[in-house]
Motif scaffolding. Structure first.
Motif, PDB file in Angstrom:
ATOM      1  N   GLY A  33       2.402 -17.066 -16.811  1.00 50.38           N
ATOM      2  CA  GLY A  33       2.222 -17.776 -18.058  1.00 50.38           C
ATOM      3  C   GLY A  33       1.013 -17.226 -18.791  1.00 50.38           C
ATOM      4  N   PRO A  34       0.753 -17.754 -19.972  1.00 50.49           N
ATOM      5  CA  PRO A  34      -0.357 -17.224 -20.763  1.00 50.49           C
ATOM      6  C   PRO A  34      -1.705 -17.598 -20.155  1.00 50.49           C
ATOM      7  CG  PRO A  34       0.621 -19.119 -21.856  1.00 50.49           C
ATOM      8  CD  PRO A  34       1.477 -18.814 -20.665  1.00 50.49           C
ATOM      9  N   LYS A  35      -2.672 -16.732 -20.382  1.00 44.45           N
ATOM     10  CA  LYS A  35      -4.038 -16.986 -19.916  1.00 44.45           C
ATOM     11  C   LYS A  35      -4.615 -18.134 -20.739  1.00 44.45           C
ATOM     12  CE  LYS A  35      -8.441 -14.648 -19.347  1.00 44.45           C
ATOM     13  NZ  LYS A  35      -9.209 -13.438 -19.600  1.00 44.45           N
ATOM     14  N   PRO A  36      -5.346 -19.069 -20.109  1.00 44.46           N
ATOM     15  CA  PRO A  36      -5.907 -20.179 -20.878  1.00 44.46           C
ATOM     16  C   PRO A  36      -6.910 -19.689 -21.919  1.00 44.46           C
ATOM     17  CG  PRO A  36      -6.516 -20.340 -18.534  1.00 44.46           C
ATOM     18  CD  PRO A  36      -5.674 -19.128 -18.701  1.00 44.46           C
TER      19      PRO A  36
ATOM     20  N   SER B 263      -4.235 -21.134 -30.500  1.00 42.77           N
ATOM     21  CA  SER B 263      -4.368 -19.688 -30.351  1.00 42.77           C
ATOM     22  C   SER B 263      -5.805 -19.308 -30.659  1.00 42.77           C
ATOM     23  CB  SER B 263      -3.386 -18.944 -31.269  1.00 42.77           C
ATOM     24  OG  SER B 263      -3.646 -19.243 -32.624  1.00 42.77           O
ATOM     25  N   LYS B 264      -6.157 -18.084 -30.304  1.00 44.40           N
ATOM     26  CA  LYS B 264      -7.505 -17.569 -30.518  1.00 44.40           C
ATOM     27  C   LYS B 264      -7.383 -16.265 -31.309  1.00 44.40           C
ATOM     28  CE  LYS B 264     -11.666 -16.406 -27.883  1.00 44.40           C
ATOM     29  NZ  LYS B 264     -12.241 -16.250 -26.545  1.00 44.40           N
ATOM     30  N   PRO B 265      -7.357 -16.364 -32.665  1.00 42.32           N
ATOM     31  CA  PRO B 265      -7.174 -15.162 -33.467  1.00 42.32           C
ATOM     32  C   PRO B 265      -8.339 -14.180 -33.383  1.00 42.32           C
ATOM     33  CG  PRO B 265      -7.421 -17.089 -34.875  1.00 42.32           C
ATOM     34  CD  PRO B 265      -7.397 -17.567 -33.467  1.00 42.32           C
ATOM     35  N   ASP B 266      -9.542 -14.664 -33.099  1.00 45.56           N
ATOM     36  CA  ASP B 266     -10.687 -13.787 -32.860  1.00 45.56           C
ATOM     37  C   ASP B 266     -11.652 -14.496 -31.919  1.00 45.56           C
ATOM     38  OD1 ASP B 266     -12.651 -15.337 -34.447  1.00 45.56           O
ATOM     39  OD2 ASP B 266     -11.569 -14.587 -36.183  1.00 45.56           O
ATOM     40  N   PHE B 267     -12.753 -13.845 -31.563  1.00 43.70           N
ATOM     41  CA  PHE B 267     -13.631 -14.355 -30.503  1.00 43.70           C
ATOM     42  C   PHE B 267     -14.287 -15.692 -30.830  1.00 43.70           C
ATOM     43  CE2 PHE B 267     -16.455 -12.098 -33.294  1.00 43.70           C
ATOM     44  CZ  PHE B 267     -17.634 -12.837 -33.266  1.00 43.70           C
ATOM     45  N   GLY B 268     -14.407 -16.075 -32.119  1.00 46.07           N
ATOM     46  CA  GLY B 268     -15.089 -17.305 -32.477  1.00 46.07           C
ATOM     47  C   GLY B 268     -14.233 -18.308 -33.218  1.00 46.07           C
ATOM     48  N   THR B 269     -12.910 -18.121 -33.210  1.00 45.41           N
ATOM     49  CA  THR B 269     -12.025 -19.011 -33.966  1.00 45.41           C
ATOM     50  C   THR B 269     -10.947 -19.583 -33.054  1.00 45.41           C
ATOM     51  OG1 THR B 269     -12.359 -17.713 -35.967  1.00 45.41           O
ATOM     52  CG2 THR B 269     -10.469 -19.193 -35.953  1.00 45.41           C
ATOM     53  N   LEU B 270     -10.762 -20.887 -33.162  1.00 46.88           N
ATOM     54  CA  LEU B 270      -9.674 -21.572 -32.479  1.00 46.88           C
ATOM     55  C   LEU B 270      -8.714 -22.064 -33.553  1.00 46.88           C
ATOM     56  CD1 LEU B 270      -8.346 -22.862 -29.969  1.00 46.88           C
ATOM     57  CD2 LEU B 270      -9.801 -24.858 -30.384  1.00 46.88           C
TER      58      LEU B 270
ATOM     59  N   TYR C  87      -9.831 -30.789 -26.647  1.00 44.54           N
ATOM     60  CA  TYR C  87     -11.115 -30.957 -25.964  1.00 44.54           C
ATOM     61  C   TYR C  87     -11.593 -29.596 -25.459  1.00 44.54           C
ATOM     62  CZ  TYR C  87     -14.519 -33.018 -22.739  1.00 44.54           C
ATOM     63  OH  TYR C  87     -15.658 -33.363 -22.081  1.00 44.54           O
ATOM     64  N   ILE C  88     -12.803 -29.218 -25.836  1.00 42.15           N
ATOM     65  CA  ILE C  88     -13.395 -27.976 -25.348  1.00 42.15           C
ATOM     66  C   ILE C  88     -14.393 -28.352 -24.257  1.00 42.15           C
ATOM     67  CG2 ILE C  88     -14.670 -25.888 -25.939  1.00 42.15           C
ATOM     68  CD1 ILE C  88     -13.633 -26.263 -28.817  1.00 42.15           C
ATOM     69  N   MET C  89     -14.114 -27.937 -23.046  1.00 40.34           N
ATOM     70  CA  MET C  89     -14.887 -28.348 -21.876  1.00 40.34           C
ATOM     71  C   MET C  89     -16.196 -27.560 -21.754  1.00 40.34           C
ATOM     72  SD  MET C  89     -11.640 -29.032 -19.314  1.00 40.34           S
ATOM     73  CE  MET C  89     -12.134 -27.791 -18.225  1.00 40.34           C
ATOM     74  N   ASP C  90     -17.022 -27.953 -20.777  1.00 39.20           N
ATOM     75  CA  ASP C  90     -18.312 -27.318 -20.536  1.00 39.20           C
ATOM     76  C   ASP C  90     -18.196 -25.814 -20.301  1.00 39.20           C
ATOM     77  OD1 ASP C  90     -19.797 -29.617 -20.796  1.00 39.20           O
ATOM     78  OD2 ASP C  90     -19.744 -30.084 -18.660  1.00 39.20           O
ATOM     79  N   ASP C  91     -17.122 -25.396 -19.658  1.00 36.18           N
ATOM     80  CA  ASP C  91     -16.961 -23.973 -19.353  1.00 36.18           C
ATOM     81  C   ASP C  91     -16.325 -23.187 -20.500  1.00 36.18           C
ATOM     82  OD1 ASP C  91     -14.356 -24.851 -19.214  1.00 36.18           O
ATOM     83  OD2 ASP C  91     -14.024 -24.217 -17.136  1.00 36.18           O
ATOM     84  N   GLY C  92     -16.053 -23.849 -21.628  1.00 40.29           N
ATOM     85  CA  GLY C  92     -15.483 -23.187 -22.798  1.00 40.29           C
ATOM     86  C   GLY C  92     -13.974 -23.190 -22.854  1.00 40.29           C
ATOM     87  N   LYS C  93     -13.301 -23.722 -21.825  1.00 41.71           N
ATOM     88  CA  LYS C  93     -11.828 -23.781 -21.834  1.00 41.71           C
ATOM     89  C   LYS C  93     -11.368 -24.892 -22.767  1.00 41.71           C
ATOM     90  CE  LYS C  93     -11.133 -21.914 -17.248  1.00 41.71           C
ATOM     91  NZ  LYS C  93     -10.753 -22.199 -15.873  1.00 41.71           N
ATOM     92  N   VAL C  94     -10.205 -24.665 -23.383  1.00 43.72           N
ATOM     93  CA  VAL C  94      -9.640 -25.612 -24.346  1.00 43.72           C
ATOM     94  C   VAL C  94      -8.481 -26.343 -23.687  1.00 43.72           C
ATOM     95  CG1 VAL C  94      -8.566 -25.851 -26.602  1.00 43.72           C
ATOM     96  CG2 VAL C  94     -10.299 -24.076 -26.233  1.00 43.72           C
ATOM     97  N   ASN C  95      -8.525 -27.679 -23.772  1.00 48.00           N
ATOM     98  CA  ASN C  95      -7.451 -28.511 -23.249  1.00 48.00           C
ATOM     99  C   ASN C  95      -6.854 -29.323 -24.377  1.00 48.00           C
ATOM    100  OD1 ASN C  95      -7.606 -27.771 -20.557  1.00 48.00           O
ATOM    101  ND2 ASN C  95      -9.120 -29.332 -20.084  1.00 48.00           N
TER     102      ASN C  95
END
Length: 141
Positions: A35-38, A107-114, A131-139
């Motif tokens: 599946g896709p990488k988080p 999606s993440k079109p570039d390094f600083g955009t969600l 929700y953007i968690m402490d480790d930077g992952k998006v849920n």
């Protein structure tokens, strides 16, 4: 003699049952089917969030730390600048006032955009927050 007959009968039953089973399981890695990488951002960095309403209805957005809701009309796109990534954690709540379910496609079109596309969804209750968690992952919840 009876023990030998019982062991032979059990072995024959296992052999017949195993050869008639057409559902064969194969072990392997998920290298090709993981599946896709988080989506993840660098913790503590500022993040731009683009929200696009792909529904035919009005959607309301709210950052829980803020007090005012933001209306997003059908087809409208909103860009939220400089939202802090993880200090404190960032979240965004969204809903349709008529009770229609939503699906959030991220999606993440570039390094600083969600990018968050909100689409109609027929499953209840649907997605309601990001929700953007402490480790930077998006849920999505």
């Amino acid at each position: 003699m009876f023990k030998l007959l019982s062991v032979t009968l059990i072995a024959a039953t296992v052999l017949v049952v195993s050869t008639n089973n057409s559902n064969i399981s194969l072990a392997g890695t998920c290298a090709s089917k993981c599946g896709p990488k988080p989506i993840q951002f660098t913790p503590g960095k500022h993040i731009r969030i683009q929200v696009v309403n792909k529904t035919p209805h009005l959607i309301q957005l709210q950052k829980p730390s803020g007090t005012n809701t933001i209306p997003l009309k059908a087809g409208q796109e909103l860009q939220m600048e400089q939202i802090e990534g993880t200090e404190p954690n960032t979240s965004l709540v969204f809903w349709n006032e008529d009770g229609f379910s939503l699906q959030a496609i991220i999606s993440k079109p570039d390094f600083g955009t969600l990018r968050v596309e909100l689409r109609p969804n027929w499953r209840y209750p649907g997605d309601r927050s990001l929700y953007i968690m402490d480790d930077g992952k998006v849920n999505i919840f």
